[in-house]
Enzyme design. Sequence first.
Site, PDB file in Angstrom:
ATOM      1  NE  ARG A 153      -4.103   1.800   0.754  1.00  0.00           N
ATOM      2  CZ  ARG A 153      -5.056   2.105  -0.112  1.00  0.00           C
ATOM      3  NH1 ARG A 153      -4.988   1.700  -1.376  1.00  0.00           N
ATOM      4  NH2 ARG A 153      -6.105   2.801   0.261  1.00  0.00           N
ATOM      5  CB  THR A 180      -9.096  -1.231  -8.127  1.00  0.00           C
ATOM      6  OG1 THR A 180      -9.095  -0.007  -7.420  1.00  0.00           O
ATOM      7  CG2 THR A 180      -8.350  -2.274  -7.316  1.00  0.00           C
ATOM      8  CB  THR A 196      -5.916   0.370  -6.855  1.00  0.00           C
ATOM      9  OG1 THR A 196      -6.822   1.340  -7.356  1.00  0.00           O
ATOM     10  CG2 THR A 196      -5.417   0.832  -5.505  1.00  0.00           C
ATOM     11  CG  ASP A 243      -8.447   5.152  -0.818  1.00  0.00           C
ATOM     12  OD1 ASP A 243      -9.421   5.716  -1.345  1.00  0.00           O
ATOM     13  OD2 ASP A 243      -8.001   4.053  -1.230  1.00  0.00           O
ATOM     14  CB  SER A 300      -6.971  -0.363   1.110  1.00  0.00           C
ATOM     15  OG  SER A 300      -7.378  -1.048  -0.052  1.00  0.00           O
ATOM     16  CB  SER A 301     -12.358  -1.206   0.144  1.00  0.00           C
ATOM     17  OG  SER A 301     -12.800  -0.125   0.893  1.00  0.00           O
TER      18      SER A 301
HETATM   19  O1  DON Z   1      -7.793   0.888  -1.899  1.00  0.00           O
HETATM   20  C1  DON Z   1      -8.968   1.167  -2.082  1.00  0.00           C
HETATM   21  O2  DON Z   1      -9.868   0.729  -1.397  1.00  0.00           O
HETATM   22  C2  DON Z   1      -9.352   2.064  -3.238  1.00  0.00           C
HETATM   23  N1  DON Z   1      -8.282   2.944  -3.566  1.00  0.00           N
HETATM   24  C3  DON Z   1      -9.719   1.223  -4.384  1.00  0.00           C
HETATM   25  C4  DON Z   1     -10.244   2.035  -5.521  1.00  0.00           C
HETATM   26  C5  DON Z   1     -10.990   1.230  -6.480  1.00  0.00           C
HETATM   27  O3  DON Z   1     -11.208   0.071  -6.311  1.00  0.00           O
HETATM   28  C6  DON Z   1     -11.508   1.927  -7.641  1.00  0.00           C
HETATM   29  N2  DON Z   1     -11.957   0.922  -8.576  1.00  0.00           N
HETATM   30  N3  DON Z   1     -12.540   0.300  -9.155  1.00  0.00           N
END
Ligand code: DON
Length: 568
Positions: A99, A373, A391, A415, A444-445
Amino acid sequence: MKRLQFLAIAIGLLVTSVAHSQRPLSQATGRRGMVVSVSPPATRAGLEILKAGGNAVDAAVAVEFALAVTWPAAGNIGGGGFMMVHPAGGGDVVCIDYRETAPGAATETMFTRNDGRYSHKIVGVPGTVHGMVTAHKKFGKLPWKQLLQPAIILARDGFPIDRSLASSINSVLRSRSTRSAKRHQELIRVYGPSEGRSWTTGQKLVLPDLAATLERIANQGADGFYKGKTARLLAVEMASGDGLITEKDLAAYRARIRPAVHGTFRGHDVYGPPPPSSGGICLVQMLNVLEHLQLRKHERFSVRNVHVLTEAMKRAYCDRARYLGDADFVKIPPRLTSKEYARTLAGQIDPAKATPSASLAPEIQLAGESPETTHFSVVDAGGLAVSNTTTLEGSWGARIVVKGAGFVLNNEMGDFNWFPGTTDRRGRIGTPANRIRPGKRMLSSQTPTIVARDGRPVLITGSPGGRTIINTSLQMVLGIVEFEQDLPTAMKAARIHHQWFPDRLLYETHDGAITAETATRLKAMGHRLSARRRTSYQGDAHSILINAKTGEFHGVADWRRNGLAAGY
Ligand code: DON
């Protein structure tokens, strides 16, 4: 005239979406290896490495670098992600956390309400290259340099772009915000069409600066990115705007190997990424709650099942907002993944009524996400399994290409909780756990997931989709483990999403999974529903199912965006 135009567009959208959801799935079977990703050339890069004697981690590293070339909206060397690894023959499942981090000069209140999502200061210190070096050092078999070759060749010699990539590049280049600001000029130069006004399928994309950067990484490992020429170019790019990242920040970046979050569900082991991702904890918490609710005894999309699933989601996402952040900086209550806590939560679900989101966290003062992502899955003949999500945060990240180095930068600082104290009904979170600190990782998710049975992986899954990611992974696990579906059926199934705030259940409409009658009854219970537009799907879950009896791999690429499954 206007009405006619509108009608034509509406019919066009309908036709595309029907065609889209009925598109044949890209699927493959094999026993020696399997790679599934969003981008066909990247899948082929992984397969080539497997066939050359590499293991699943070698192949995953090759796929990751290839995606930086062939899927630039999300594939990256300027972003970050999470790689889950299930060792061959059992052993501890680990997560390589690559990350991004906040630069040393970052502060809790560095963003104002006027800040947009495409600036130099929204860029986090990239983690991808150190993550891949770390994964390779711990698990890799083939020489490092070999793993970068497919990506270098794709970037240096160019490759024909497919429809999906053409449309992605055209749309970022067409956007008014890209065209208007000076900081995006390098993106326009690097990705502008070689001829004509826009890209068409089959035209060749060549990325010489990116090829040279990848060469430096191939020759010098992490130093090829975090020190020397690449680091200097990145620092100069930052200084040309309001960016904070310095060469010192880059030299200090480290990926981490962390134990996976572990849960159990119906005789299976479920592994997800630990903080700074919220994915593993929320996934295990929801499964623990659902263990009490016997979904399989009811129709998958019955009023009852959609209701309890939504209630489980709401509670997990509420705890996410309350407690989760980078565990190197904040203390996270261990009970979140415990079975006792889940029993209490399950007991609080009213079978007849939706719980209003606001009532779940009265202590949080309430003030008045876009693709991209990408997720890919790999397994090899020895049973080494990799589930990897990566991502740039938004599609094309900050839309800034480092001048002379050819790669796109993330906008991952978005984020963090930008406005301390401001949690609102639209989904903005301002709680303390995820506030900005220098060196801290933003929450993050991302939820790359591995489900195992008796020490052997059976499902490798994950998805893009911002906060929806956790719920997409959850529904993939439920499809396979709870409803005992095959992988194509689990993949095609409509997905639902609730994230506490907005207090709204979002659902996919293809195949009429949630009928008008179901929707009416859910509304009567107090749920607020919102159907996704027919062209806006939830997630893109490129997955592999491993038959526990025969050992055969079944790879399926999600049809929602693009993708190729290839095995042998
Ligand atoms: O890490 C995360 O949770 C976000 N930055 C992910 C962003 C994301 O999945 C956008 N996409 N489809």
